[in-house]
Design a protein around this motif. Sequence first.
Motif, PDB file in Angstrom:
ATOM      1  N   VAL A  66      36.926  33.650  10.221  1.00  0.00           N
ATOM      2  CA  VAL A  66      37.076  34.637  11.432  1.00  0.00           C
ATOM      3  C   VAL A  66      36.991  36.056  11.087  1.00  0.00           C
ATOM      4  N   LEU A  67      37.792  36.440  10.184  1.00  0.00           N
ATOM      5  CA  LEU A  67      37.911  37.889   9.771  1.00  0.00           C
ATOM      6  C   LEU A  67      36.470  38.355   9.272  1.00  0.00           C
ATOM      7  N   LEU A  68      35.875  37.546   8.469  1.00  0.00           N
ATOM      8  CA  LEU A  68      34.639  37.954   7.725  1.00  0.00           C
ATOM      9  C   LEU A  68      33.658  37.957   9.073  1.00  0.00           C
ATOM     10  N   GLY A  69      33.700  37.102   9.928  1.00  0.00           N
ATOM     11  CA  GLY A  69      32.669  36.858  11.152  1.00  0.00           C
ATOM     12  C   GLY A  69      32.635  38.027  11.964  1.00  0.00           C
ATOM     13  N   VAL A  70      34.280  38.629  12.310  1.00  0.00           N
ATOM     14  CA  VAL A  70      34.397  39.871  13.030  1.00  0.00           C
ATOM     15  C   VAL A  70      33.655  41.101  12.194  1.00  0.00           C
ATOM     16  N   ALA A  71      34.005  40.966  10.819  1.00  0.00           N
ATOM     17  CA  ALA A  71      33.501  42.198  10.181  1.00  0.00           C
ATOM     18  C   ALA A  71      31.900  42.114  10.087  1.00  0.00           C
ATOM     19  N   ALA A  72      31.407  40.926   9.824  1.00  0.00           N
ATOM     20  CA  ALA A  72      29.979  40.868   9.989  1.00  0.00           C
ATOM     21  C   ALA A  72      29.364  41.257  11.571  1.00  0.00           C
ATOM     22  N   LEU A  73      30.098  41.096  12.584  1.00  0.00           N
ATOM     23  CA  LEU A  73      29.673  41.466  13.756  1.00  0.00           C
ATOM     24  C   LEU A  73      29.703  42.990  13.953  1.00  0.00           C
ATOM     25  N   VAL A  74      30.544  43.492  13.647  1.00  0.00           N
ATOM     26  CA  VAL A  74      30.966  45.138  13.559  1.00  0.00           C
ATOM     27  C   VAL A  74      29.589  45.549  12.755  1.00  0.00           C
ATOM     28  N   PHE A  75      29.425  45.039  11.570  1.00  0.00           N
ATOM     29  CA  PHE A  75      28.269  45.333  10.868  1.00  0.00           C
ATOM     30  C   PHE A  75      26.795  45.450  11.604  1.00  0.00           C
ATOM     31  N   VAL A  76      26.577  44.251  12.023  1.00  0.00           N
ATOM     32  CA  VAL A  76      25.281  43.958  12.801  1.00  0.00           C
ATOM     33  C   VAL A  76      25.472  44.917  13.849  1.00  0.00           C
ATOM     34  N   GLN A  77      26.386  45.213  14.571  1.00  0.00           N
ATOM     35  CA  GLN A  77      26.279  46.117  15.658  1.00  0.00           C
ATOM     36  C   GLN A  77      25.827  47.499  15.313  1.00  0.00           C
ATOM     37  N   VAL A  78      26.758  47.985  14.209  1.00  0.00           N
ATOM     38  CA  VAL A  78      26.493  49.224  13.988  1.00  0.00           C
ATOM     39  C   VAL A  78      24.973  49.569  13.134  1.00  0.00           C
ATOM     40  N   SER A  79      24.701  48.580  12.652  1.00  0.00           N
ATOM     41  CA  SER A  79      23.240  48.726  12.121  1.00  0.00           C
ATOM     42  C   SER A  79      22.269  48.652  13.128  1.00  0.00           C
ATOM     43  N   ARG A  80      22.591  47.837  14.257  1.00  0.00           N
ATOM     44  CA  ARG A  80      21.646  47.793  15.336  1.00  0.00           C
ATOM     45  C   ARG A  80      21.349  49.140  16.174  1.00  0.00           C
ATOM     46  N   ARG A  81      22.557  49.737  16.138  1.00  0.00           N
ATOM     47  CA  ARG A  81      22.659  51.100  16.838  1.00  0.00           C
ATOM     48  C   ARG A  81      21.986  52.166  15.948  1.00  0.00           C
ATOM     49  N   ARG A  82      22.189  52.066  14.781  1.00  0.00           N
ATOM     50  CA  ARG A  82      21.467  53.164  13.948  1.00  0.00           C
ATOM     51  C   ARG A  82      20.012  53.008  13.997  1.00  0.00           C
ATOM     52  N   ARG A  83      19.308  51.660  13.866  1.00  0.00           N
ATOM     53  CA  ARG A  83      18.084  51.358  13.976  1.00  0.00           C
ATOM     54  C   ARG A  83      17.472  51.741  15.145  1.00  0.00           C
ATOM     55  N   GLY A  84      18.376  51.575  16.448  1.00  0.00           N
ATOM     56  CA  GLY A  84      17.890  52.186  17.657  1.00  0.00           C
ATOM     57  C   GLY A  84      17.739  53.654  17.728  1.00  0.00           C
ATOM     58  N   ARG A  85      18.657  54.221  17.008  1.00  0.00           N
ATOM     59  CA  ARG A  85      18.672  55.923  17.058  1.00  0.00           C
ATOM     60  C   ARG A  85      17.442  56.072  16.270  1.00  0.00           C
ATOM     61  N   GLN A  86      17.345  55.549  15.034  1.00  0.00           N
ATOM     62  CA  GLN A  86      16.206  55.985  14.436  1.00  0.00           C
ATOM     63  C   GLN A  86      14.867  55.690  15.029  1.00  0.00           C
ATOM     64  N   SER A  87      14.524  54.610  15.776  1.00  0.00           N
ATOM     65  CA  SER A  87      13.216  54.511  16.222  1.00  0.00           C
ATOM     66  C   SER A  87      13.132  55.447  17.499  1.00  0.00           C
ATOM     67  N   ALA A  88      14.488  55.882  18.221  1.00  0.00           N
ATOM     68  CA  ALA A  88      14.308  56.782  19.577  1.00  0.00           C
ATOM     69  C   ALA A  88      13.946  58.125  18.711  1.00  0.00           C
ATOM     70  N   GLY A  89      14.425  58.328  17.591  1.00  0.00           N
ATOM     71  CA  GLY A  89      13.986  59.845  17.148  1.00  0.00           C
ATOM     72  C   GLY A  89      12.520  59.962  16.751  1.00  0.00           C
ATOM     73  N   ALA A  90      12.134  58.750  16.373  1.00  0.00           N
ATOM     74  CA  ALA A  90      10.771  58.782  15.580  1.00  0.00           C
ATOM     75  C   ALA A  90       9.742  58.922  16.856  1.00  0.00           C
ATOM     76  N   SER A  91      10.099  58.461  18.116  1.00  0.00           N
ATOM     77  CA  SER A  91       9.037  58.343  19.054  1.00  0.00           C
ATOM     78  C   SER A  91       9.267  59.673  19.759  1.00  0.00           C
TER      79      SER A  91
END
Length: 88
Positions: free
Chosen positions: A62-87
Amino acid sequence: MRLWLPESERRPDPAPARADARKAVLAGTALWLVGLVVCLVVRDALASTGLAWLIWACATGVLLGVAALVFVQVSRRRRGRQSAGASS
């Protein structure tokens, strides 16, 4: 069937499939949580058979799953900012 093809005969690689990693992580975390609840309900039986460590294994899942969820969410936001900055 041939095991090796020359580069000239190869077809191009397919495009990667789009997947939502959050759903996979949430499903896995939910299963670990269900396992943890079941282990807590039957903890006396687990302790008498020497399997009390399963409680800690489920809690770790459960703890690793929560950590993975945080990681996925942070990387998704970073990817969104990068694509928004590029466009813009």
